[in-house]
Write an enzyme that holds these catalytic residues in place. Structure first.
Site, PDB file in Angstrom:
ATOM      1  N   GLY A 208      55.063   0.569  -8.326  1.00 40.99           N
ATOM      2  CA  GLY A 208      55.483   1.852  -7.770  1.00 40.99           C
ATOM      3  C   GLY A 208      55.121   3.003  -8.682  1.00 40.99           C
ATOM      4  O   GLY A 208      54.350   2.834  -9.628  1.00 40.99           O
ATOM      5  N   ASN A 209      55.637   4.157  -8.394  1.00 36.02           N
ATOM      6  CA  ASN A 209      55.388   5.317  -9.242  1.00 36.02           C
ATOM      7  C   ASN A 209      56.632   6.201  -9.298  1.00 36.02           C
ATOM      8  O   ASN A 209      57.623   5.926  -8.641  1.00 36.02           O
ATOM      9  CB  ASN A 209      54.156   6.087  -8.751  1.00 36.02           C
ATOM     10  CG  ASN A 209      54.333   6.578  -7.338  1.00 36.02           C
ATOM     11  OD1 ASN A 209      55.193   7.404  -7.063  1.00 36.02           O
ATOM     12  ND2 ASN A 209      53.535   6.043  -6.424  1.00 36.02           N
TER      13      ASN A 209
END
Ligand code: CTP
Length: 404
Positions: A208-209
């Site tokens: 993810g980020n």
């Protein structure tokens, strides 16, 4: 300067009781409010309640205090008219210019911004008659906020709920703040992606980020206040749905692509504010990947995700569609931004510097908006809504040139 004058129109739906809370919020924040209920709405909330809460008379007909010509004066003197709830019947009357009571007369005489907050059963909202009336009102410059999804009267659930009074209040506040600039995106459909995609490795893990979605949500809220119909494609955000916005929730880059392309068909503008993962694990393990004693973990192979921004820029779903991208850069911010604008083929690229302590999750942002015609507009450090408005200013100018 005196207090801003707001007319609160209330039409005959059960959600009329929620308008009491909106009225309280408006008066407490320094607005002079005149409530104009319809006769039908008095079945739900009585005239005495409106008069007591607003400190003003709250008649429904043009035949009271005729010497003051209320059917003309109230609309002419208003800085904002908000109709909440707006029933299907009220939307139909407003779209067709009927004027058989004080509220409908007021709508015809008002020259200030008008906000409708519809509330009705899903079938009534989705009926082509209502949808055409809504489209007519938007085309003429009214702000019609999308109803919320949830519990309706009786046992039904679906789209048609009046958004929370606080959210309607926020739309009113933004519309009033724009003053003479008005709802310049009325009649437009905009699609915004927000948040950050998650690419699953197994049922419990993902790549993810750090994107919070706040900039994309700020774009959605400001576009709604400027009158646009807004589709917000939200990837893994923990933020409440903005009032008056259609929210489509997604997880992965591939889901985000499908949702954005699905909504972009009739969009006047598409803004890709989401942080989309460039890569996803080549293999998804159906069960949790377990560690094995004495063994190194298996490497994770990645494959490329499609570049959604480049794709929608290259194949515009509709002629003259404006496509806006974001560039999150850590080094050589402007030079990288210029190269990215050319590579992606979008009309505008909003370039900002990111880092662990910058931008992500913050309430503020600063950026430079690069345009395909070579212009560069720096936007000073400030709230994410200010950057959102600066972006919409440029989108609105381009859309106006397109239709001129
Ligand atoms: N974007 C997209 N699809 C992707 C990756 C990014 O649509 N697969 C969009 C983002 O929503 C954003 C813009 O492209 O509007 C720029 O994203 P960014 O991550 O800065 O650019 P990249 O293409 O990943 O370029 P680089 O890896 O060179 O930084």
């Amino acid at each position: 300067m005196g207090k801003p004058k707001v007319v609160l129109g209330v039409s005959g739906g059960i959600a009329a009781y929620k308008a009491c809370e909106l009225l309280r919020r408006l008066t407490e924040s320094g607005h002079e409010v005149r409530v104009v209920p319809t006769a039908a709405s008095l079945n739900f909330v009585g005239e005495a309640t409106w008069a007591a809460l607003s400190g003003n008379p709250a008649g429904t007909q043009v035949w009271e205090t005729v010497h003051e010509v209320p059917h003309v004066r109230i609309g002419q003197g208003a800085d904002l008219v908000v109709v909440a709830p707006a029933t299907a019947d009220m939307l139909a009357k407003a779209a067709h210019g009927l004027a058989d009571d004080l509220l409908t007369n007021t709508l015809l005489t008002a020259r200030c911004p008008v906000v409708f907050a519809p509330a009705m059963h899903t079938e009534m909202w989705e009926h082509p008659a209502t949808q055409e009336n809504v489209a007519t009102l938007r085309r003429r410059g009214a702000v019609v906020i999308e109803p919320a999804v949830g519990r309706l009267t009786g046992k039904d659930t679906g789209k048609g709920r009046l958004p929370d009074p606080e959210e309607i209040y926020e739309v009113c506040r933004r519309v009033l703040a724009r003053g003479a600039a008005g709802p310049d995106l009325a009649g437009r459909h905009v699609v915004i992606s927000a948040g950050g995609t998650r690419e699953p490795l197994d049922p419990v893990r993902f790549l993810g980020n750090r994107s919070s979605g706040k900039q994309g949500y700020a774009l959605a809220r400001t576009a709604a206040a400027r009158g646009a119909r807004v589709t917000l494609v939200a990837a893994n955000t923990a933020l409440p749905d903005p009032a008056g916005v259609d929210v489509v929730r997604v997880g992965t880059a591939l889901q985000l692509r499908e949702a954005v392309l699905g909504a972009a068909g009739d969009a006047d503008a598409v803004v890709m504010a989401a942080a989309v993962a460039d890569f996803r694990p080549a293999v998804y393990a159906d069960g949790k990947i377990k560690k094995k004693d004495g063994q190194e973990p298996a490497p994770v192979n990645l494959v490329r995700n499609p570049d959604i921004l480049a794709e929608i820029s290259a194949e515009r779903a509709r002629e003259g569609q404006i496509v806006v991208g974001f560039a999150a850069e850590t080094d050589d911010v402007l030079a990288n931004g210029r190269t990215k604008l050319a590579r992606k083929g979008c009309d505008l690229l909003v370039v900002n510097e990111v880092g662990e302590t910058k931008t992500f999750g913050s309430e503020e942002n600063e950026a430079v908006i690069l345009a395909s015609d070579g212009t560069e507009t720096p936007v000073a450090h400030g709230p994410k809504e200010a950057l959102a408005d600066a972006i919409w200013d440029r989108v609105a100018a381009r859309l106006a040139r397109r239709t001129a």
